[in-house]
Design a protein around this motif. Structure first.
Motif, mmCIF file in Angstrom:
data_model
loop_
_atom_site.group_PDB
_atom_site.id
_atom_site.type_symbol
_atom_site.label_atom_id
_atom_site.label_comp_id
_atom_site.label_asym_id
_atom_site.label_seq_id
_atom_site.Cartn_x
_atom_site.Cartn_y
_atom_site.Cartn_z
ATOM 1 N N VAL A 62 0.853 -1.189 0.000
ATOM 2 C CA VAL A 62 0.000 0.000 0.000
ATOM 3 C C VAL A 62 0.883 1.232 0.000
ATOM 4 O O VAL A 62 1.855 1.304 0.749
ATOM 5 C CB VAL A 62 -0.936 0.023 1.220
ATOM 6 C CG1 VAL A 62 -1.738 1.319 1.269
ATOM 7 C CG2 VAL A 62 -1.875 -1.172 1.194
ATOM 8 N N VAL A 63 0.536 2.204 -0.819
ATOM 9 C CA VAL A 63 1.261 3.471 -0.884
ATOM 10 C C VAL A 63 0.367 4.546 -0.281
ATOM 11 O O VAL A 63 -0.710 4.834 -0.798
ATOM 12 C CB VAL A 63 1.650 3.819 -2.335
ATOM 13 C CG1 VAL A 63 2.325 5.180 -2.378
ATOM 14 C CG2 VAL A 63 2.548 2.737 -2.915
ATOM 15 N N TRP B 145 6.128 -0.048 -0.556
ATOM 16 C CA TRP B 145 5.401 0.393 0.638
ATOM 17 C C TRP B 145 5.733 1.851 0.919
ATOM 18 O O TRP B 145 6.904 2.248 0.909
ATOM 19 C CB TRP B 145 5.792 -0.445 1.854
ATOM 20 C CG TRP B 145 5.279 -1.855 1.811
ATOM 21 C CD1 TRP B 145 5.901 -2.932 1.258
ATOM 22 C CD2 TRP B 145 4.049 -2.328 2.329
ATOM 23 N NE1 TRP B 145 5.145 -4.044 1.393
ATOM 24 C CE2 TRP B 145 3.983 -3.721 2.067
ATOM 25 C CE3 TRP B 145 2.980 -1.724 2.995
ATOM 26 C CZ2 TRP B 145 2.912 -4.507 2.437
ATOM 27 C CZ3 TRP B 145 1.910 -2.513 3.376
ATOM 28 C CH2 TRP B 145 1.869 -3.886 3.100
ATOM 29 N N VAL B 146 4.710 2.649 1.201
ATOM 30 C CA VAL B 146 4.890 4.037 1.658
ATOM 31 C C VAL B 146 3.929 4.234 2.825
ATOM 32 O O VAL B 146 2.701 4.177 2.646
ATOM 33 C CB VAL B 146 4.598 5.064 0.554
ATOM 34 C CG1 VAL B 146 4.743 6.478 1.111
ATOM 35 C CG2 VAL B 146 5.523 4.860 -0.632
ATOM 36 N N ASP C 184 -0.165 -0.229 7.992
ATOM 37 C CA ASP C 184 -1.114 -1.331 7.999
ATOM 38 C C ASP C 184 -0.385 -2.671 7.818
ATOM 39 O O ASP C 184 -1.007 -3.687 7.543
ATOM 40 C CB ASP C 184 -2.177 -1.150 6.911
ATOM 41 C CG ASP C 184 -1.557 -1.014 5.530
ATOM 42 O OD1 ASP C 184 -0.312 -1.023 5.436
ATOM 43 O OD2 ASP C 184 -2.313 -0.881 4.551
ATOM 44 N N HIS C 185 0.930 -2.631 7.982
ATOM 45 C CA HIS C 185 1.735 -3.852 7.953
ATOM 46 C C HIS C 185 1.963 -4.274 9.406
ATOM 47 O O HIS C 185 2.934 -3.892 10.048
ATOM 48 C CB HIS C 185 3.055 -3.589 7.230
ATOM 49 C CG HIS C 185 3.880 -4.820 7.025
ATOM 50 N ND1 HIS C 185 3.367 -5.988 6.524
ATOM 51 C CD2 HIS C 185 5.196 -5.065 7.253
ATOM 52 C CE1 HIS C 185 4.314 -6.898 6.453
ATOM 53 N NE2 HIS C 185 5.427 -6.362 6.898
ATOM 54 N N LYS C 186 1.050 -5.061 9.944
ATOM 55 C CA LYS C 186 1.035 -5.368 11.373
ATOM 56 C C LYS C 186 2.295 -6.079 11.867
ATOM 57 O O LYS C 186 2.757 -5.804 12.986
ATOM 58 C CB LYS C 186 -0.208 -6.206 11.702
ATOM 59 C CG LYS C 186 -0.519 -6.262 13.193
ATOM 60 C CD LYS C 186 -1.866 -6.916 13.428
ATOM 61 C CE LYS C 186 -2.226 -6.859 14.911
ATOM 62 N NZ LYS C 186 -3.569 -7.454 15.159
ATOM 63 N N TYR D 242 -0.145 0.435 14.432
ATOM 64 C CA TYR D 242 -0.839 -0.295 13.370
ATOM 65 C C TYR D 242 -2.235 0.287 13.198
ATOM 66 O O TYR D 242 -2.951 0.554 14.172
ATOM 67 C CB TYR D 242 -0.930 -1.766 13.718
ATOM 68 C CG TYR D 242 -1.920 -2.529 12.868
ATOM 69 C CD1 TYR D 242 -1.644 -2.790 11.523
ATOM 70 C CD2 TYR D 242 -3.135 -2.950 13.392
ATOM 71 C CE1 TYR D 242 -2.550 -3.469 10.730
ATOM 72 C CE2 TYR D 242 -4.045 -3.634 12.607
ATOM 73 C CZ TYR D 242 -3.752 -3.892 11.277
ATOM 74 O OH TYR D 242 -4.655 -4.561 10.502
ATOM 75 N N LYS D 243 -2.624 0.501 11.937
ATOM 76 C CA LYS D 243 -3.973 0.941 11.609
ATOM 77 C C LYS D 243 -4.389 0.216 10.328
ATOM 78 O O LYS D 243 -3.650 0.261 9.340
ATOM 79 C CB LYS D 243 -4.032 2.455 11.421
ATOM 80 C CG LYS D 243 -5.443 2.980 11.148
ATOM 81 C CD LYS D 243 -5.453 4.496 11.032
ATOM 82 C CE LYS D 243 -5.207 5.141 12.383
ATOM 83 N NZ LYS D 243 -5.416 6.620 12.316
ATOM 84 N N PRO D 244 -5.521 -0.458 10.345
ATOM 85 C CA PRO D 244 -5.944 -1.162 9.126
ATOM 86 C C PRO D 244 -6.018 -0.221 7.937
ATOM 87 O O PRO D 244 -6.312 0.973 8.073
ATOM 88 C CB PRO D 244 -7.320 -1.717 9.500
ATOM 89 C CG PRO D 244 -7.295 -1.813 10.995
ATOM 90 C CD PRO D 244 -6.457 -0.667 11.463
#
Length: 334
Positions: free
Chosen positions: A199-200, A236-237, A257-259, A292-294
């Protein structure tokens, strides 16, 4: 006891020119003689008569050596005298110059440990008759023959109080430390789950009052190698949240969001894998928070990741929102 303990095997040898000049014959004889002396002591042969001891030796030594015994012209009645005659036959006259020539050029070979190198030097020194200088000369040859220059320099700095045992101990510790360091000297990498899509996140606007402070803080973290500047695109950003602390300093919060990344950062150093220990140690002096945030709650990033690129690629690029905001503020002040 002598019926239980197995005697050494018969002494078989090749009395050729190459065997004699290379020293193989004399080394083989000394090994066999040492084995027989151990056997004799263990079986208590000294309690038997001299004739019995001589007969046992001639029986154990083998047929080849019995032929040599028959060539002796002197009458031999003791086992000590018999061994001395075999010594004269198998051991050539020792040349100290040649023996010491084998010792002094001996260097540490590739893949040879310091322990093994010292052992080989001790074996060579046994025939050199160094007497009281034996340990000092082995120590000096050990220092000069080491393959690692840094270890040699360290030993030379300790030359005034350096003994052979101390030099071996220092080299052994250095070897163990180098092996242990090699286990943890690996690149720190984070392995992503194959089923997680990158996810960017879009950059967030910063208040004008915090921009200089944030820039200075990022430059400081960049200089201290906490973060690294990336010029090209990445998979990833992550978003960054800036919070002003009570003392006026800035507290950086990174949302992801990468737990798995959060749990990796929170691992105790002692229980972390070796490949991550260096990264965690370098992050100890700094204050930051990774939360962490979804991805569905990272609204801006989620929306942009789902947005479709405009069909007309020839249209001029739009100006960033923060640039428009700065132009609007400049127009208001003017």
């Amino acid at each position: 006891m002598d019926t239980v303990l197995r005697p050494p095997p018969p002494f078989c040898f090749e009395n050729t020119l190459s065997s004699v000049t290379s020293g193989n014959l004399s080394r083989q004889w000394l090994k066999w003689k040492k084995s027989f002396e151990i056997y004799s002591k263990a079986c208590e042969l000294s309690k038997k008569t001299e004739d019995v001891q001589v007969s046992i030796l001639l029986h154990v030594i083998g047929e080849h050596c019995r032929e040599v015994y028959e060539q002796f012209t002197d009458k031999i009645t003791t086992i000590k005298g018999l061994l001395e005659h075999f010594d004269k036959y198998f051991l050539p006259t020792k040349n100290l110059t040649i023996e010491r020539h084998k010792f002094f050029p001996r260097g540490q070979q590739e893949g040879e440990s310091v322990e093994q190198y010292t052992f080989e030097l001790n074996k060579l020194a046994m025939t050199c008759e160094f007497k009281d200088l034996r340990d000092d000369l082995i120590r000096d040859r050990l220092i000069c023959g080491l393959r690692e220059d840094s270890m040699r320099e360290r030993l030379l700095r300790e030359s005034e109080t350096l003994t052979l045992q101390k030099a071996v101990d220092m080299c052994r510790i250095a070897e163990m430390s180098r092996m242990q360091a090699g286990c943890i000297k690996q690149e720190d990498t984070i392995v992503d789950c194959p089923n997680v899509q990158p996810v960017v996140h879009a950059p967030r606007k910063l208040p004008l009052a915090l921009r200089d402070a944030v820039k200075n803080k990022l430059d400081e973290m960049l200089e201290q190698q906490v973060i690294a500047k990336v010029e090209g695109p990445t998979d990833w950003v992550n978003s960054m949240t800036v919070v002003k602390k009570a003392n006026g300093d800035l507290h950086v919060t990174v949302e992801t969001d990468h737990k798995p990344l959060v749990s990796i950062i929170k691992k105790p150093i002692a229980s972390a894998p070796a490949r991550l220990q260096r990264m965690l140690l370098r992050l100890q002096p700094y204050t930051f928070e990774l939360v962490y945030k979804p991805g569905k709650y990272l609204y801006v990033a989620d929306a942009l990741s789902r947005a479709v690129a405009p069909a007309d690629s020839s249209a001029p690029p739009e100006k960033p929102l923060d640039h428009l905001e700065m132009e609007a503020q400049d127009s208001e002040t003017s």
